[in-house]
Design an enzyme around this catalytic site. Structure first.
Site, mmCIF file in Angstrom:
data_model
loop_
_atom_site.group_PDB
_atom_site.id
_atom_site.type_symbol
_atom_site.label_atom_id
_atom_site.label_comp_id
_atom_site.label_asym_id
_atom_site.label_seq_id
_atom_site.Cartn_x
_atom_site.Cartn_y
_atom_site.Cartn_z
ATOM 1 N N GLN A 387 34.330 34.516 37.783
ATOM 2 C CA GLN A 387 35.775 34.374 37.649
ATOM 3 C C GLN A 387 36.119 33.181 36.759
ATOM 4 O O GLN A 387 35.455 32.144 36.824
ATOM 5 C CB GLN A 387 36.421 34.137 39.016
ATOM 6 C CG GLN A 387 36.476 35.349 39.914
ATOM 7 C CD GLN A 387 37.211 35.043 41.202
ATOM 8 O OE1 GLN A 387 36.913 34.072 41.874
ATOM 9 N NE2 GLN A 387 38.168 35.884 41.557
ATOM 10 N N ASP A 389 38.191 30.946 37.246
ATOM 11 C CA ASP A 389 38.974 30.557 38.406
ATOM 12 C C ASP A 389 39.476 29.120 38.279
ATOM 13 O O ASP A 389 38.800 28.285 37.690
ATOM 14 C CB ASP A 389 38.084 30.664 39.650
ATOM 15 C CG ASP A 389 38.863 30.988 40.898
ATOM 16 O OD1 ASP A 389 40.086 31.185 40.787
ATOM 17 O OD2 ASP A 389 38.260 31.046 41.973
ATOM 18 N N HIS A 391 42.166 26.137 40.621
ATOM 19 C CA HIS A 391 43.084 25.851 41.713
ATOM 20 C C HIS A 391 43.867 24.598 41.380
ATOM 21 O O HIS A 391 43.282 23.591 40.965
ATOM 22 C CB HIS A 391 42.335 25.704 43.029
ATOM 23 C CG HIS A 391 41.652 26.969 43.433
ATOM 24 N ND1 HIS A 391 40.360 27.260 43.060
ATOM 25 C CD2 HIS A 391 42.108 28.046 44.134
ATOM 26 C CE1 HIS A 391 40.033 28.455 43.528
ATOM 27 N NE2 HIS A 391 41.067 28.951 44.166
ATOM 28 N N LYS A 471 51.361 36.570 45.717
ATOM 29 C CA LYS A 471 50.786 36.360 44.393
ATOM 30 C C LYS A 471 51.548 37.126 43.326
ATOM 31 O O LYS A 471 52.221 38.122 43.597
ATOM 32 C CB LYS A 471 49.315 36.769 44.372
ATOM 33 C CG LYS A 471 49.046 38.243 44.629
ATOM 34 C CD LYS A 471 47.537 38.523 44.578
ATOM 35 C CE LYS A 471 47.245 39.988 44.900
ATOM 36 N NZ LYS A 471 45.799 40.293 44.825
ATOM 37 N N HIS A 517 46.278 29.247 43.507
ATOM 38 C CA HIS A 517 45.071 29.935 43.031
ATOM 39 C C HIS A 517 45.464 30.673 41.752
ATOM 40 O O HIS A 517 46.441 31.419 41.753
ATOM 41 C CB HIS A 517 44.584 30.961 44.052
ATOM 42 C CG HIS A 517 44.345 30.420 45.425
ATOM 43 N ND1 HIS A 517 43.106 30.410 46.021
ATOM 44 C CD2 HIS A 517 45.198 29.877 46.341
ATOM 45 C CE1 HIS A 517 43.195 29.906 47.229
ATOM 46 N NE2 HIS A 517 44.456 29.577 47.452
#
Length: 669
Positions: A387, A389, A391, A471, A517
């Site tokens: 990912q 990703d 945060h 989300k 996220h």
């Protein structure tokens, strides 16, 4: 009398029990003729259904969006009747509407074949031409079970038993043939039209249980008219040509094998695409003030229990057990299915102040999730993935600014990657979730407000949020009109609480950060698959695994070709020299199949004059340039978009005001 309101704001009085047909006829005869259903307070219903209370009513015609689902639903019923007419003894089970079509599951000892489709479609057209009305009856459970048992339809008997006690048992007739169904339906089979086609066969277990009988599933598609059907079939043909699995083989990018289901074996060419994309993403994150981290692959179950993932996500986790060093018990750990708990652990090291926020923590995190084998699909749906990703730990007051910045970053990246349109879905609380309703109210309100402040419209996607928060889902549209959900932004008040994340506020007290996220690509594997299919393998020059090939016409130019290729390689270009003793047309065809964007063709004259003939993928034309001019031009064209802007001295482009109509910077392909 009851009061009925209409979408245009008009209101009329009608007798209690008035039907949708009556309402349509009261407005105009032409509307009544076109009507196929009604919506009562937003719920789709049969035209013949009575209305007993004040309501808002919409007359649905065949041209309305809601009618397409009805067309497909009705076509599934006609398919079932046609199959039973042609193959007596076949039992029918269920036939739902799915994306772009429908299917129906049958129980029959003899296997169907796609060669049967022509006869089935002919029978379906015969039934549709009969124009039999769809009529609804309500039966008692005992009557329904007795009738279906007498017909030998044991699966229908089971379905009757599965209907909740507070729901009625509805039977829909289309002439003499009937089926158990919740409805609604259009007035008659003739409303379906002939824009349908049976597509494929598959096996399916009754109720999805491998202990149950195997059924035969016939898939079909249905549309309003032949034009829409033809457009859909053309899109499928184009999608097949673009299939990333086929192109991956032809371009020698990757492979998958049964010894590692859902895991990708990247070949050198495929890995070069990955590395170019990762380097681009890393540069964009650095510029956006993200701190890159790396967290462990294998983490003890205690952390997953604390985060809530063990309870909510356990069936999708790969678990490892080893003998504990300090006793007879086994240590249980899991390969991480996501990166967020690990990032909280890094945040929790040391004391954080409000001055440290927002803190943006990024990781190209390698994750593993146990996906059912039937769900795996090339590199689009895998068990091992990476990912992009990140945060963002922030205060509640910073959510809006961080949402705006993220949407701007995401929009700019999508532009650079050639995607000119996306839309946003807002996914709210799912049934299976962590946190109180009050916390969810707070999170949903914060995310919706932030999105509106960022200037974006959203589509509601009820019940599809993450288990810890609502989300945004960013959905790309590719070159042939398909949608791909890639980026996400999630607001999480739950995980910081569960894992004890705090910061010291201006008041000197400890406070919980909000955790955002976020991902832009989603997973590298899936996004590369999308890029391959969107471009039909003709990746932009900066991403292409082999960016150029220098091909010779005659052996007299071999040394010149190798000199050119070596110079480009030294400058960081993925270049090859093709000096094989083959005809130039053979070389061109071969490298075209490999989707090489540029070919520099050289012969004796080019070697003597220090020139090259440039041939671009998909073009029959050639351009002759001096070597120095060609080198300078190609080096600029081969730059990633962000590096090209950097060289030009321009800042990162602003996100477009309308995400649906952004214009991508031209990338050579």
């Amino acid at each position: 009398m009851i009061s009925i309101s209409f979408p245009d704001g008009a209101r009329r009085e009608y007798p209690e029990g008035v039907t949708g047909t009556d309402v349509a006829q009261s407005i105009s005869k032409s509307l009544a003729k076109k009507a196929v259903a009604i919506k009562v307070d937003g719920v789709l219903s049969d035209l013949a259904d009575p209305i007993h209370t004040d309501a808002t009513v919409t007359i649905v015609t065949r041209d309305d969006a809601d009618a397409l689902e009805l067309i497909r639903h009705d076509t599934a019923h006609v398919l079932a009747e046609a199959v039973q007419a042609l193959y007596p003894g076949t039992q029918v089970t269920i036939g739902p509407v799915i994306e772009n079509g429908f299917y129906y599951d049958f129980f029959r000892q003899e296997p169907f074949s796609t060669e049967d489709f022509a006869a089935i479609e002919a029978k379906m057209r015969e039934i549709i031409a009969r124009d039999a009305p769809f009529t609804k009856q309500v039966w008692s459970r005992e009557q329904a079970k007795a009738v279906f048992a007498e017909k030998g339809e044991r699966f229908k008997v089971e379905l009757v038993d599965a209907i909740p006690e507070d729901q009625t048992v509805k039977i829909y007739n289309q002439g003499e043939w009937f089926d158990l169904c919740r409805g609604p339906h259009m007035p008659s089979t003739g409303k379906i039209g002939n824009a349908f086609k049976l597509m494929k066969l598959a096996g399916a277990y009754w109720r999805g249980d491998s202990n149950n009988p195997v059924l035969q599933r016939i898939y079909g598609t249905a549309w309003r008219d032949e034009k829409d059907l033809k457009a859909y079939l053309t899109m499928l043909e184009e999608a097949e040509k673009r299939d990333h699995r086929r192109l991956g083989r032809e371009m020698d990018l990757f492979h998958l094998q049964e010894e590692a289901p859902g895991m990708v074996f990247w070949h050198p060419k495929g890995w070069s695409v990955w590395r170019s994309l990762e380097a681009y993403m890393r540069r964009r994150l650095d510029l956006a003030d993200y701190a890159e981290v790396k967290t462990p692959q294998l983490i003890d179950r205690k952390l997953w229990e604390a985060s809530g993932h063990w309870e909510k996500f356990r069936e999708n986790m790969f678990v490892a057990e080893v003998e504990a060093d300090d006793g007879p018990d086994k240590q249980v750990a899991a390969l991480k299915p996501m990166n967020c708990p690990g990032h909280v652990q890094i945040f929790n090291q040391g004391i954080k102040s409000y001055r440290d926020l927002p803190l943006r923590m990024a990781e190209f995190g390698s994750c593993h999730r146990y996906e059912p084998s039937g769900a795996l699909h090339g590199i689009m749906r895998v068990r091992g993935f990476t990912q992009d990703d990140a945060h963002i730990f922030c205060t509640e007051a910073q959510i809006t600014a961080e949402t705006q910045d993220f949407c701007s970053l995401l929009s700019s990246i999508y532009e650079d990657l050639g995607f000119t349109a996306f839309r946003i879905k807002f996914s709210d609380r799912p049934e299976k979730r962590a946190g109180s309703d009050a916390v969810w109210d707070q999170a949903e309100s914060a995310l919706m407000s932030a999105t509106k402040a960022a200037g974006y419209e959203v589509e509601l996607n009820p019940g599809e949020g993450a288990f810890y928060g609502p989300k945004l889902e960013f959905v790309l549209t590719d070159a042939i009109g398909r949608d791909w959900q890639c980026g996400t932004l999630q607001v999480d008040f739950v995980l910081p609480e569960r894992l004890g994340a705090t910061y010291v506020g201006e008041d000197g007290a400890k406070h919980r950060p909000v955790m955002l996220h976020r991902a832009v690509l989603g997973s590298f594997e899936r996004f590369i698959g999308i890029l391959i299919e969107d471009s039909a393998g003709k990746l932009p020059l900066w991403l292409a695994p082999t960016q150029l090939v220098v091909a010779t016409i005659t052996s007299e130019a071999d040394a010149y070709a190798e000199e050119i290729a070596g110079r480009f390689k030294a400058a960081g270009i993925r270049a090859e020299a093709d000096i094989r003793n083959e005809k130039i047309n053979y070389k061109v065809r071969e490298h075209s199949v490999g989707k090489v964007p540029l070919m520099l063709v050289v012969g004796r004259r080019e070697a003597e004059e220090r020139t090259v003939s440039i041939r671009r993928l998909g073009s029959q034309n050639q351009e002759s340039l001096g070597l120095e001019d060609a080198f300078a031009r190609i080096m600029l064209e081969a730059m990633a978009p962000d590096l090209r802007r950097q060289q030009a001295g321009t800042a990162t482009p602003e996100a477009p005001a309308d995400a649906r109509a952004s214009t991508a910077e031209g990338a050579l392909a």
